[in-house]
Design a protein around this motif. Sequence first.
Motif, mmCIF file in Angstrom:
data_model
loop_
_atom_site.group_PDB
_atom_site.id
_atom_site.type_symbol
_atom_site.label_atom_id
_atom_site.label_comp_id
_atom_site.label_asym_id
_atom_site.label_seq_id
_atom_site.Cartn_x
_atom_site.Cartn_y
_atom_site.Cartn_z
ATOM 1 N N UNK A 62 0.831 -1.212 0.000
ATOM 2 C CA UNK A 62 0.000 0.000 0.000
ATOM 3 C C UNK A 62 0.863 1.259 0.000
ATOM 4 N N UNK A 63 1.907 1.298 0.829
ATOM 5 C CA UNK A 63 2.810 2.455 0.857
ATOM 6 C C UNK A 63 3.489 2.612 -0.492
ATOM 7 N N UNK A 64 3.950 1.511 -1.046
ATOM 8 C CA UNK A 64 4.644 1.549 -2.334
ATOM 9 C C UNK A 64 3.754 2.106 -3.434
ATOM 10 N N UNK A 65 2.447 1.857 -3.331
ATOM 11 C CA UNK A 65 1.502 2.280 -4.363
ATOM 12 C C UNK A 65 0.823 3.614 -4.057
ATOM 13 N N UNK A 66 1.282 4.310 -3.035
ATOM 14 C CA UNK A 66 0.799 5.673 -2.837
ATOM 15 C C UNK A 66 -0.021 5.967 -1.604
ATOM 16 N N UNK A 67 -0.194 5.004 -0.695
ATOM 17 C CA UNK A 67 -0.902 5.311 0.553
ATOM 18 C C UNK A 67 -0.097 6.355 1.327
#
Length: 184
Positions: A62-67
């Motif tokens: 999720x962080x990697x994808x923009x969270x």
Amino acid sequence: MRIIAGELRGRTLLSPKDRAIRPTADRAREALFNMLAHGEDAFEGCRFLDLFAGTGAVGFEAVSRGARHVLAVDDDPAAVRLVQENARKLGVAGRYTALRRDATRLGRADAPFDVAFLDPPYGEPLAAPALQALRGGGWLADGALVILELSAKERAETAHPGFAVERERRYGAGRFLFLREETA
């Protein structure tokens, strides 16, 4: 285990030393995040909650994808330490927090989350109490998406009081239920 896509794509995660922690498979995570990326919910900049986090792989994706921020919650101290080590290793400790807490007894939230992912141990009756803890503690923003991972062999609880099932998808040994909190 590796990050599938986004800014951390291809980076590997430290793995658990024992089999007590069951990470969501790479292919299932990829399918889940592809659905989120191409769905109607805005994912970029969201606050993401990962309950029963285990390795934290879903939250790191999720962080990697923009969270904007991820909170990983697990009651196993070894899992929380593993998540913290991975956050430091990946350089995302400022956007990724690990908390040792029972997901069925969350207490009050400091701020609500836009997306919540729940991956209770397969075969354990923990989904319903965790969902009620989310509702009762103000953990969900208005219109929040809740994703529940279950074993493909496990009978889904037919009723999740206060939640409506929007859709269900099966991937390998698991399946995802997409839920929304019902409004009065």
